[in-house]
Design an enzyme around this catalytic site. Structure first.
Site, short mmCIF file in Angstrom:
data_model
loop_
_atom_site.label_atom_id
_atom_site.label_comp_id
_atom_site.label_asym_id
_atom_site.label_seq_id
_atom_site.Cartn_x
_atom_site.Cartn_y
_atom_site.Cartn_z
N ASP A 34 6.96 12.41 -2.35
CA ASP A 34 7.32 11.04 -2.71
C ASP A 34 8.77 10.80 -2.31
OD1 ASP A 34 5.74 9.01 -4.89
OD2 ASP A 34 7.83 8.55 -4.47
N ASP A 60 9.83 10.37 2.99
CA ASP A 60 9.77 8.95 3.35
C ASP A 60 8.58 8.79 4.29
OD1 ASP A 60 10.00 6.41 4.35
OD2 ASP A 60 12.07 6.62 5.05
N ASN A 87 -1.84 8.80 0.24
CA ASN A 87 -2.01 7.93 -0.92
C ASN A 87 -0.87 6.93 -1.10
OD1 ASN A 87 -2.87 7.29 -3.90
ND2 ASN A 87 -0.77 8.03 -4.04
N TYR A 153 -0.79 -6.43 1.77
CA TYR A 153 -1.37 -5.18 1.30
C TYR A 153 -2.83 -5.07 1.75
CZ TYR A 153 -3.05 -1.68 -2.11
OH TYR A 153 -3.61 -0.57 -2.72
N LYS A 157 -4.47 -2.18 4.17
CA LYS A 157 -5.59 -1.33 3.78
C LYS A 157 -6.79 -1.51 4.71
CE LYS A 157 -3.61 0.77 0.36
NZ LYS A 157 -3.29 2.22 0.49
N ASP A 187 -7.92 1.63 -14.03
CA ASP A 187 -7.25 1.57 -15.33
C ASP A 187 -6.02 2.47 -15.27
OD1 ASP A 187 -6.60 1.10 -17.92
OD2 ASP A 187 -8.29 2.19 -18.80
#
Length: 247
Positions: A34, A60, A87, A153, A157, A187
């Site tokens: 990350d 990065d 991800n 976004y 995707k 959730d």
């Protein structure tokens, strides 16, 4: 010590952290990558106190050089990399007519450029060794054009799904599979934080499943796609959306 290693990008929080935990539970060495290094360092120590089976990598995802550095560091540390989970993601909810060039480029870079570079760097490494698994985290938004998380976004995707097919076809003959998972609304705290409550209520009202999805199940699908038994699953998009989008 495990003899398989998985690198998960965007592992500081949300789905990425859940996926990292699940791979570690499944017996993998886990590299938590990350741009925010402190949270992944904390999670790595939580998973493995001496960090023998989990480590943090400052990455990065918009930099191909950073992916190459991460690859080399993991080969030095554990001698192998077997799985890449792309991800990392980010967005800012802006009406489509108001998205600026800067906002568009930033979202495309984090969500799509990252997939290109990750698949290039690790796809080539996997191809050279004759084995490897890549799992790209896409989104329902990339399939149905949903704009709850921003049109930029959704576009990124959708591009992720296309790159998944391109790399899957290119690498298939060399023992490498590339698949995507397209989650519906999950959730997760980040979902509740970023999506307006009234928008989320409308989404939930239209969910045939009647409730938000489980991040842990997405992680289970990722682990399944990373397994040796999943050699015949390639170039596919795994829909996990509670019935919001059926095809």
């Amino acid at each position: 010590m495990p003899n398989r290693t998985a690198l998960i990008t965007g592992a500081a929080r949300g789905l990425g952290a859940v996926v990292a935990r699940r791979f570690h539970e499944a017996g993998y060495n886990v590299a938590l990558a990350d741009i925010a290094i402190a949270p992944v360092q904390a999670l790595a120590r939580e998973l493995s106190q001496d960090e023998s089976t989990a480590c943090a990598i400052e990455l990065d995802v918009t930099s191909k050089a950073d992916f190459e550095t991460a690859r080399d560091a993991l080969l030095t540390r554990w001698g192998t990399v077997d799985v890449l989970v792309n991800n990392a993601g980010a967005s800012k909810i802006v009406p489509v007519m108001e998205i600026t060039a800067e906002q568009f480029d930033q979202v495309i870079d984090v969500n799509l450029r990252s997939v290109l570079f990750g698949c290039q760097v690790f796809g080539q490494y996997f191809a050279n060794r004759g084995a490897g698994r890549i799992v790209n985290i896409a989104s329902l938004a990339g399939q149905n054009g949903g704009s709850a998380t921003g049109a930029h976004y959704a576009a990124a995707k959708g591009g992720t799904l296309t790159l998944t097919k391109v790399f899957a076809r290119d690498l298939a003959s060399r023992g490498v599979t590339v698949n995507a998972i397209a989650p519906g609304p999950l959730d997760l705290p980040i979902v509740h934080e970023s999506v307006p409550a009234d928008t989320l209520q409308k989404v939930m009202a239209g969910l045939p499943a009647g409730r938000l999805g489980s991040a842990s199940y997405i992680a289970d699908v990722a682990v399944m796609l990373a397994s040796a038994d999943a050699y015949f699953a390639n170039g596919a998009c795994w829909d996990v959306n509670g019935g919001l989008y059926m095809r």
